[in-house]
Enzyme design. Structure first.
Site, PDB file in Angstrom:
ATOM      1  N   THR A 103      38.817  46.619  38.115  1.00 23.70           N
ATOM      2  CA  THR A 103      38.492  45.205  37.951  1.00 23.70           C
ATOM      3  C   THR A 103      39.450  44.289  38.702  1.00 23.70           C
ATOM      4  OG1 THR A 103      37.737  43.588  36.298  1.00 23.70           O
ATOM      5  CG2 THR A 103      39.828  44.738  35.864  1.00 23.70           C
ATOM      6  N   GLU A 159      46.872  43.437  31.969  1.00 27.42           N
ATOM      7  CA  GLU A 159      47.211  43.051  33.340  1.00 27.42           C
ATOM      8  C   GLU A 159      48.059  44.113  34.032  1.00 27.42           C
ATOM      9  OE1 GLU A 159      45.879  40.638  34.829  1.00 27.42           O
ATOM     10  OE2 GLU A 159      45.209  39.233  33.283  1.00 27.42           O
ATOM     11  N   GLU A 214      35.039  36.583  41.695  1.00 25.62           N
ATOM     12  CA  GLU A 214      33.871  37.233  41.094  1.00 25.62           C
ATOM     13  C   GLU A 214      32.553  36.981  41.819  1.00 25.62           C
ATOM     14  OE1 GLU A 214      37.074  37.743  38.349  1.00 25.62           O
ATOM     15  OE2 GLU A 214      36.344  35.916  39.321  1.00 25.62           O
ATOM     16  N   GLU A 243      35.990  26.707  36.103  1.00 23.70           N
ATOM     17  CA  GLU A 243      36.182  27.716  35.064  1.00 23.70           C
ATOM     18  C   GLU A 243      35.055  27.667  34.030  1.00 23.70           C
ATOM     19  OE1 GLU A 243      39.945  29.821  35.095  1.00 23.70           O
ATOM     20  OE2 GLU A 243      38.106  29.860  36.277  1.00 23.70           O
ATOM     21  N   ASP A 299      34.309  40.439  29.581  1.00 25.36           N
ATOM     22  CA  ASP A 299      33.745  40.854  30.869  1.00 25.36           C
ATOM     23  C   ASP A 299      34.009  42.294  31.294  1.00 25.36           C
ATOM     24  OD1 ASP A 299      36.425  40.200  31.158  1.00 25.36           O
ATOM     25  OD2 ASP A 299      36.112  38.638  32.666  1.00 25.36           O
TER      26      ASP A 299
END
Length: 578
Positions: free
Chosen positions: A478, A120, A375, A354, A261
């Site tokens: 991302t 992160e 996304e 989710e 991902d």
């Protein structure tokens, strides 16, 4: 001048690969959908959230919109401010961008006793600072001499990244998931890290290495990527979590969603950013295995990584990035079919839960929430650039309507705890301003500078010559922080590259046409063309030479692409059928 010509040559190559204009009619407006009106509604969404963050939560990481206060979540970096910075410029707010840059320089300290997520911190902090650094001149900031190869935001990004490097000191080169910014990896830290937490560094770390001249960042990112590749199963799949000490897979579910991902995303985007054949070939091999074992009726399931048997017939909201990624390799038809599957889920609930059980057609227990993730909107933005299909604008419209109706509260926008009854949670993640709002705005703003097709650009002077910037082709990390790929060619510090420019100048101006000349290197590198650069030495792994050969093509002509997927200015990669 030669650097400019080389950059312009690259631009001409990109122009040659541009996405063809969509056929007539494919960009037809959706009846009753006013793009300009929705663009302004997205702008208003941003400022409703941003201003309440400043008023009620700053300097904490995130806004708690139900109680109108703030909380630290990822390390006490004023994270929402960093994450929202480049969005400000995309919305055209130059003055606030400039103000926030000053605030961050004065107020953010990475030398603190905080346990931080390596993943992160990289995507949000390092990525956000790098993007803002590269956009600083466009935002009217008076940059220092040597920019973009130097600057306060670049130094901050480098400092943050160096705090993460101890995590990579493992026998496998795969990093721990958490690091203490003051003391390094804590004794007793779990060695189990998710796949995405290992393979999501090449975009930021390679950019850092190219801008600063320090190869350590790109080197550790590449080593981690290769370790995952080395440990894939015999059928070509990777699992969800791995022990970074022993390289044993702890969670053996294979899929394209949570925990995996952005590893796949960064193989593609790293290949685009660095024009790297190896990274693209890795992804294409994974793509074959993913299609063979996880794809069913344009859905993607979770399977056992060694056997390929279905383990979870669910769609996760995080998987909705996949159609956008497919568009980057030119697989637009498959991308649209999968996108439309995901869009049906959105229309069923007014958001993406989710987890969604595909056979049952409903949510999964305790996974009914929607934390305003970007996304599906991200994929819509990419696909709209590729196809101009009005269905993609309809998704944008539905997203604006849903988020405003369900999530908007007096102090911002709240996570939707349960899409079935619209209960809310007291959190507004920083990615709402970094990604969700940004991709929505870009979907409705076809003339934004981010969509530049190379027809306009800036020429900047660096200590290493002149280079072209802001010509388009931005690669989003991302967390949706755009990186200008041209910037990676502005700060070349290796002697071999400086010599190539000198050779090019002589060739271009036809100097000493019939005379053989020898350029002398400094004494510690020997003399003549055959002398080796220290960076040409074999690497630790298998004696591999990463820089042992000069480019064989003329630097004034389009370099022949050595892999079959090519980058276009609009951010698209197409398969070469020649």
């Amino acid at each position: 001048a030669m650097a400019v010509l080389r950059s312009l040559g690259s631009l001409l190559c990109l122009w040659a690969l541009r996405l063809p204009a969509p056929p007539a009619g494919t960009g037809a407006a959706v009846p009753g959908l006013d793009i300009a009106s929705y663009r302004e509604r997205v702008r208003a969404m941003f400022y409703h959230a941003y201003e309440h963050y400043l008023e009620s939560a700053f300097p904490y990481d995130e806004l708690r919109p139900l109680t109108c206060d703030g909380q630290d979540t990822w390390g006490s970096f004023s994270l929402t401010l960093i994450d929202a910075l480049d969005t400000l410029l995309i919305l055209g707010n130059v003055s606030e961008f400039q103000r926030v840059v000053n605030v961050l320089q004065e107020g953010v300290d990475f030398d603190v006793d905080v346990n931080a997520s390596v993943f992160e911190t990289n995507i949000r902090v390092v990525g956000g600072l790098l993007s803002a650094h590269l956009l600083s001149k466009k935002a009217g900031i008076e940059v220092e001499v040597g920019w973009p190869c130097s600057g306060p935001l670049l130094r901050m990004a480098e400092e943050a990244a160096r705090k993460l490097l101890p995590a990579f000191q493992t026998p496998t080169g795969m990093p721990y998931g958490t690091v203490n910014l003051l003391h390094g990896v804590n004794p007793g830290e779990t060695p189990v890290t998710c796949t995405a937490g290992i393979g999501t560094f090449i975009v930021e770390f390679a950019t850092l290495s190219h801008l600063t001249g320090d190869p350590v960042f790109e080197d550790v990112a590449r080593k981690a990527l290769k370790a995952l590749w080395k440990n894939r199963s015999d059928i070509g799949l990777v699992g969800n979590h791995i022990d970074v000490i022993t390289a044993k897979w702890v969670a053996q579910d294979a899929g394209i969603g949570a925990g995996v991902d952005s590893y796949f995303e960064y193989l593609v985007k790293g290949a685009i950013l660095l024009q790297d054949k190896e990274l693209m070939s890795m992804f294409l091999e994974y793509n074959k295995a993913i299609k063979n074992y996880t794809k069913f009726d344009d859905w993607y399931l979770w399977v056992q990584m060694y056997k390929g048997t279905v383990s979870m017939p669910v769609f996760q909201s995080l998987e909705a990035y996949w159609p956008g990624l497919q568009s980057l390799i030119g697989d637009v038809d498959n991308a649209m079919r999968t996108f439309l599957n995901y869009y049906t889920v959105w229309k069923q609930f007014g958001g993406l839960p989710e987890f969604y059980n595909i056979p049952q057609g409903y949510t999964v227990d305790k996974r009914e929430g929607y934390p305003l993730r970007p996304e599906l909107i991200e994929s819509a933005m990419y696909l709209y650039r590729a196809t101009r299909d009005p269905t993609l604008l309809e998704l944008g419209r539905d997203a604006v309507e849903s988020i405003e109706k369900i999530s908007k509260v007096d102090c911002g926008f709240a996570t939707i705890k349960d899409l079935r009854d619209h209960r809310l949670d007291n959190r507004m993640e920083s990615f709402f301003l970094a990604e969700t709002v940004k991709y929505l705005y870009l979907l409705f703003d076809p003339d934004n500078f981010i969509h530049n097709d190379g027809s306009v650009f800036d020429v900047v002077i660096t200590p290493y010559g002149e280079c072209v910037l802001n010509a388009g082709g931005y690669v989003f990390n991302t967390e949706a922080h755009p990186i200008d790929p041209a910037a990676l060619h502005c700060c070349r510090k290796r002697k071999e590259e400086q010599w190539e420019v000198e050779d090019l100048m002589r060739e271009f101006y036809s100097l000493k046409k019939n005379k053989k000349f020898t350029l002398k290197r400094s004494s510690d590198h020997g003399e003549g063309e055959g002398a080796k650069d220290p960076e040409d030495a074999p690497s630790e792994k298998g004696g591999e030479k990463r820089h042992s050969k000069k480019s064989s093509h003329s630097l004034l002509s389009c370099p022949s692409q050595s892999f079959n997927s090519k980058l276009a200015v609009l951010g698209q990669v197409f398969l070469d059928n020649t």
